[in-house]
Design a protein around this motif. Structure first.
Motif, PDB file in Angstrom:
ATOM      1  N   ASN A 243      -8.547  35.397  38.237  1.00 46.92           N
ATOM      2  CA  ASN A 243      -9.400  35.741  39.279  1.00 46.92           C
ATOM      3  C   ASN A 243      -9.489  37.042  39.210  1.00 46.92           C
ATOM      4  OD1 ASN A 243     -10.733  36.239  41.823  1.00 46.92           O
ATOM      5  ND2 ASN A 243      -9.498  34.447  42.605  1.00 46.92           N
ATOM      6  N   LEU A 244     -10.433  37.827  38.885  1.00 42.74           N
ATOM      7  CA  LEU A 244     -10.388  39.251  38.900  1.00 42.74           C
ATOM      8  C   LEU A 244     -10.574  39.851  40.355  1.00 42.74           C
ATOM      9  CD1 LEU A 244     -12.738  40.042  35.934  1.00 42.74           C
ATOM     10  CD2 LEU A 244     -10.241  40.461  36.139  1.00 42.74           C
ATOM     11  N   GLU A 245     -10.871  39.090  41.147  1.00 43.42           N
ATOM     12  CA  GLU A 245     -10.902  39.568  42.565  1.00 43.42           C
ATOM     13  C   GLU A 245      -9.554  39.885  43.189  1.00 43.42           C
ATOM     14  OE1 GLU A 245     -13.691  37.666  45.507  1.00 43.42           O
ATOM     15  OE2 GLU A 245     -13.870  36.243  44.008  1.00 43.42           O
ATOM     16  N   ASN A 246      -8.521  39.265  42.793  1.00 43.98           N
ATOM     17  CA  ASN A 246      -7.207  39.491  43.051  1.00 43.98           C
ATOM     18  C   ASN A 246      -6.328  40.314  42.379  1.00 43.98           C
ATOM     19  OD1 ASN A 246      -7.712  37.790  45.021  1.00 43.98           O
ATOM     20  ND2 ASN A 246      -6.764  36.071  44.186  1.00 43.98           N
ATOM     21  N   ILE A 247      -6.856  41.021  41.207  1.00 45.52           N
ATOM     22  CA  ILE A 247      -6.008  41.663  40.203  1.00 45.52           C
ATOM     23  C   ILE A 247      -6.115  43.268  40.696  1.00 45.52           C
ATOM     24  CG2 ILE A 247      -7.901  42.019  38.466  1.00 45.52           C
ATOM     25  CD1 ILE A 247      -4.047  41.125  38.131  1.00 45.52           C
ATOM     26  N   GLY A 248      -5.167  44.052  40.571  1.00 43.15           N
ATOM     27  CA  GLY A 248      -5.022  45.355  40.776  1.00 43.15           C
ATOM     28  C   GLY A 248      -3.664  45.906  40.653  1.00 43.15           C
ATOM     29  N   GLU A 249      -3.538  47.018  40.772  1.00 42.73           N
ATOM     30  CA  GLU A 249      -2.228  47.608  40.993  1.00 42.73           C
ATOM     31  C   GLU A 249      -1.391  47.278  42.015  1.00 42.73           C
ATOM     32  OE1 GLU A 249      -2.570  51.707  40.466  1.00 42.73           O
ATOM     33  OE2 GLU A 249      -3.321  51.864  38.584  1.00 42.73           O
ATOM     34  N   GLY A 250      -0.098  46.645  41.822  1.00 42.79           N
ATOM     35  CA  GLY A 250       0.615  46.185  42.936  1.00 42.79           C
ATOM     36  C   GLY A 250       0.594  44.655  43.118  1.00 42.79           C
ATOM     37  N   ALA A 251      -0.522  43.928  42.395  1.00 39.34           N
ATOM     38  CA  ALA A 251      -0.789  42.712  42.286  1.00 39.34           C
ATOM     39  C   ALA A 251       0.447  41.597  41.700  1.00 39.34           C
ATOM     40  CB  ALA A 251      -2.130  42.093  41.830  1.00 39.34           C
ATOM     41  N   TRP A 252       1.049  40.712  42.140  1.00 38.54           N
ATOM     42  CA  TRP A 252       1.742  39.841  41.569  1.00 38.54           C
ATOM     43  C   TRP A 252       1.261  38.716  40.672  1.00 38.54           C
ATOM     44  CZ3 TRP A 252       6.977  40.578  41.270  1.00 38.54           C
ATOM     45  CH2 TRP A 252       7.639  41.437  42.284  1.00 38.54           C
ATOM     46  N   VAL A 253       1.665  38.480  39.516  1.00 36.05           N
ATOM     47  CA  VAL A 253       1.092  37.513  38.766  1.00 36.05           C
ATOM     48  C   VAL A 253       2.142  36.887  37.761  1.00 36.05           C
ATOM     49  CG1 VAL A 253      -0.808  39.130  38.183  1.00 36.05           C
ATOM     50  CG2 VAL A 253       1.038  39.571  36.859  1.00 36.05           C
ATOM     51  N   GLU A 254       1.787  35.868  37.336  1.00 35.61           N
ATOM     52  CA  GLU A 254       2.657  34.907  36.389  1.00 35.61           C
ATOM     53  C   GLU A 254       1.612  34.665  35.156  1.00 35.61           C
ATOM     54  OE1 GLU A 254       4.678  30.750  37.472  1.00 35.61           O
ATOM     55  OE2 GLU A 254       2.692  30.308  37.176  1.00 35.61           O
ATOM     56  N   PHE A 255       2.512  34.816  34.049  1.00 33.39           N
ATOM     57  CA  PHE A 255       1.765  34.949  32.897  1.00 33.39           C
ATOM     58  C   PHE A 255       2.770  34.372  31.491  1.00 33.39           C
ATOM     59  CE2 PHE A 255       4.093  38.644  33.789  1.00 33.39           C
ATOM     60  CZ  PHE A 255       4.706  39.255  32.581  1.00 33.39           C
ATOM     61  N   GLU A 256       2.050  34.284  30.308  1.00 27.76           N
ATOM     62  CA  GLU A 256       2.548  34.065  29.459  1.00 27.76           C
ATOM     63  C   GLU A 256       2.485  35.243  28.413  1.00 27.76           C
ATOM     64  OE1 GLU A 256       0.469  30.709  27.692  1.00 27.76           O
ATOM     65  OE2 GLU A 256       1.222  29.150  29.173  1.00 27.76           O
ATOM     66  N   ILE A 257       3.502  35.194  27.545  1.00 27.15           N
ATOM     67  CA  ILE A 257       3.654  36.605  26.794  1.00 27.15           C
ATOM     68  C   ILE A 257       3.606  36.193  25.213  1.00 27.15           C
ATOM     69  CG2 ILE A 257       6.443  36.586  26.962  1.00 27.15           C
ATOM     70  CD1 ILE A 257       5.905  39.657  27.141  1.00 27.15           C
ATOM     71  N   LYS A 258       3.220  36.953  24.434  1.00 26.72           N
ATOM     72  CA  LYS A 258       3.401  36.846  22.891  1.00 26.72           C
ATOM     73  C   LYS A 258       2.877  38.288  22.322  1.00 26.72           C
ATOM     74  CE  LYS A 258      -0.041  35.403  20.609  1.00 26.72           C
ATOM     75  NZ  LYS A 258      -1.131  34.456  20.154  1.00 26.72           N
ATOM     76  N   LYS A 259       3.337  38.074  21.178  1.00 21.62           N
ATOM     77  CA  LYS A 259       3.376  39.619  20.196  1.00 21.62           C
ATOM     78  C   LYS A 259       1.658  39.435  19.684  1.00 21.62           C
ATOM     79  CE  LYS A 259       7.905  41.444  19.797  1.00 21.62           C
ATOM     80  NZ  LYS A 259       8.717  42.014  18.550  1.00 21.62           N
ATOM     81  N   ASP A 260       0.885  40.644  19.507  1.00 18.88           N
ATOM     82  CA  ASP A 260      -0.114  40.495  18.870  1.00 18.88           C
ATOM     83  C   ASP A 260       0.001  40.950  17.413  1.00 18.88           C
ATOM     84  OD1 ASP A 260       0.234  43.252  18.671  1.00 18.88           O
ATOM     85  OD2 ASP A 260      -1.319  43.891  20.323  1.00 18.88           O
ATOM     86  N   SER A 261      -0.941  41.068  16.701  1.00 14.74           N
ATOM     87  CA  SER A 261      -0.864  41.315  15.361  1.00 14.74           C
ATOM     88  C   SER A 261      -0.183  42.548  14.871  1.00 14.74           C
ATOM     89  CB  SER A 261      -2.163  41.292  14.663  1.00 14.74           C
ATOM     90  OG  SER A 261      -3.171  42.381  15.228  1.00 14.74           O
ATOM     91  N   LYS A 262      -0.002  43.520  15.893  1.00 11.86           N
ATOM     92  CA  LYS A 262       0.611  44.853  15.685  1.00 11.86           C
ATOM     93  C   LYS A 262       2.072  44.838  16.220  1.00 11.86           C
ATOM     94  CE  LYS A 262      -3.668  47.563  15.665  1.00 11.86           C
ATOM     95  NZ  LYS A 262      -4.603  48.501  16.071  1.00 11.86           N
ATOM     96  N   GLY A 263       2.507  43.685  16.813  1.00  9.12           N
ATOM     97  CA  GLY A 263       3.693  43.645  17.285  1.00  9.12           C
ATOM     98  C   GLY A 263       3.889  44.016  18.625  1.00  9.12           C
ATOM     99  N   ARG A 264       2.825  44.375  19.398  1.00  7.67           N
ATOM    100  CA  ARG A 264       2.875  44.708  20.940  1.00  7.67           C
ATOM    101  C   ARG A 264       3.010  43.389  21.770  1.00  7.67           C
ATOM    102  NH1 ARG A 264      -2.443  48.473  20.753  1.00  7.67           N
ATOM    103  NH2 ARG A 264      -3.181  46.482  19.979  1.00  7.67           N
TER     104      ARG A 264
END
Length: 370
Positions: free
Chosen positions: A37-58
């Motif tokens: 939901n882009l309406e709720n996103i911004g600096e200071g917003a709390w989020v839950e997410f999954e994490i993985k490394k991209d092809s460059k290791g980031r």
């Protein structure tokens, strides 16, 4: 992948990406396309997410869920301090009754049908305001009405529909419809937007109404078998007893007023549907609106619309057991009503498709028994 929680540390809304802080030494990148939901996103917003490394290791965040914002002492929604310095708030308005605004914030609505149709956002456009479900402007934060269906048990809903049909005494078949590409049903329905999409009024997800499937198969048979002649009791489709028994018929048919014996049911998505933003660019506006000759010097008029992609549907048709007997007369003689419907529905969806824009490949796909 494990679920993590964190806070948006940086968000470059005009470029559509940012970084999340999860109290570790990692620098976690995210793209706005992964946010629910882009309406709720911004600096200071709390989020839950999954994490993985991209092809460059980031490190990169995926499937980002924005967590609820705090409510103030008066019960009203507290806006995030979210936008980067120098970036203006999107000029959007939601037309809610005053008392509704005091208890409900549009950002808190999770039903996609309600969010899209009842809590629609309008934006300033030159001298007027325009309703839009997506707003992309390099000088303003991006805005879109994002669907979230993660909490809906689609398998359970399909099973409940199946049980209800069986309990009603129907013999039925179920088939899996897999569109080859995208699907759009309800494009021309009444809407405050320029285009629309057919959404379930209770659950808010896209589906294919039973009336659309029945009308599709009926018209396909009229076109292919009866040379596009619906006719009456003396000619065309309405003069065929088998056709009338399957689909029903009006007073001027060979059967008179007759209720069709085959029942079509709403086609529900089997898995979480994926809704995508699409665009069409009619080039000949003056030709369509004023009847002027079509010409290459007219400017295209981009129109946004919503489509469903990579989503399979369960299609169900049923009949009372005593009615599913071989037809005695007409072009379908010696076939049962269910055999006729299955044959022609399979052909129609493969060659013609369901919904809008079928001439350019939307809504075409395979239908197989499950």
């Amino acid at each position: 992948m494990m679920k993590l929680k964190g806070i948006v540390k940086k968000y470059f809304s005009n470029q559509g990406y940012g970084f999340i802080d999860d109290n570790s030494d990692r620098k976690i990148f995210f793209h706005c396309s992964q946010v629910d939901n882009l309406e709720n996103i911004g600096e200071g917003a709390w989020v839950e997410f999954e994490i993985k490394k991209d092809s460059k290791g980031r490190w990169e965040a995926k499937n980002i869920l924005t967590l609820p914002h705090d409510k103030g002492a008066n019960g009203t929604y507290q806006k995030s301090k979210a936008l980067p310095k120098g970036v203006p708030e999107p000029d959007k308005q939601h037309y809610f009754p005053k008392d509704t605004q005091q208890i409900i914030d549009p950002c808190d609505i999770d039903n996609y049908y309600l969010k899209l149709n009842k809590a629609a956002a309008s934006f300033q456009n030159k001298d007027s305001r325009k309703f839009s479900f997506v707003m992309l402007d390099r000088k303003k934060p991006p805005f879109q009405v994002t669907p979230v269906f993660k909490n809906i048990d689609f398998s359970g809903l399909c099973q409940r529909q199946k049980s209800a049909i069986a309990d009603a005494g129907f013999d039925f078949i179920q088939m899996k419809f897999e569109p080859d590409w995208r699907l759009i049903v309800g494009l021309g329905q009444h809407s405050i937007f320029e285009t629309s999409i057919c959404l379930h009024h209770i659950y808010g997800f896209p589906y294919i109404p039973a009336s659309a499937l029945k009308g599709l198969v009926r018209n396909w048979i009229i076109t292919r078998v009866f040379a596009q002649v619906e006719g009456n009791g003396e000619k065309g489709a309405l003069s065929d007893r088998g056709f009338c028994k399957i689909f029903g018929s009006p007073k001027n048919s060979i059967y008179g007023n007759y209720q069709g014996e085959v029942c079509f049911f709403d086609a529900l998505p089997i898995v979480e549907p994926k809704i995508v933003f699409d665009v069409m660019t009619p080039h000949y506006g003056p030709y369509y609106s004023n009847g002027e000759p079509p010409a290459d010097y007219y400017s295209p008029n981009p129109i946004d619309f919503l489509a469903v992609e990579n989503t399979a549907f369960i299609v169900t048709v049923g009949i009372k057991k005593e009615d599913d007997k071989p037809l005695q007369t007409g072009v379908f003689s010696e076939k049962t009503p269910m055999q006729v419907v299955e044959q022609w529905m399979t052909e129609c969806l493969a060659e013609h498709g369901v919904g809008a824009k079928t001439a350019v490949g939307y809504g075409v796909g395979e239908l197989n028994q499950v």
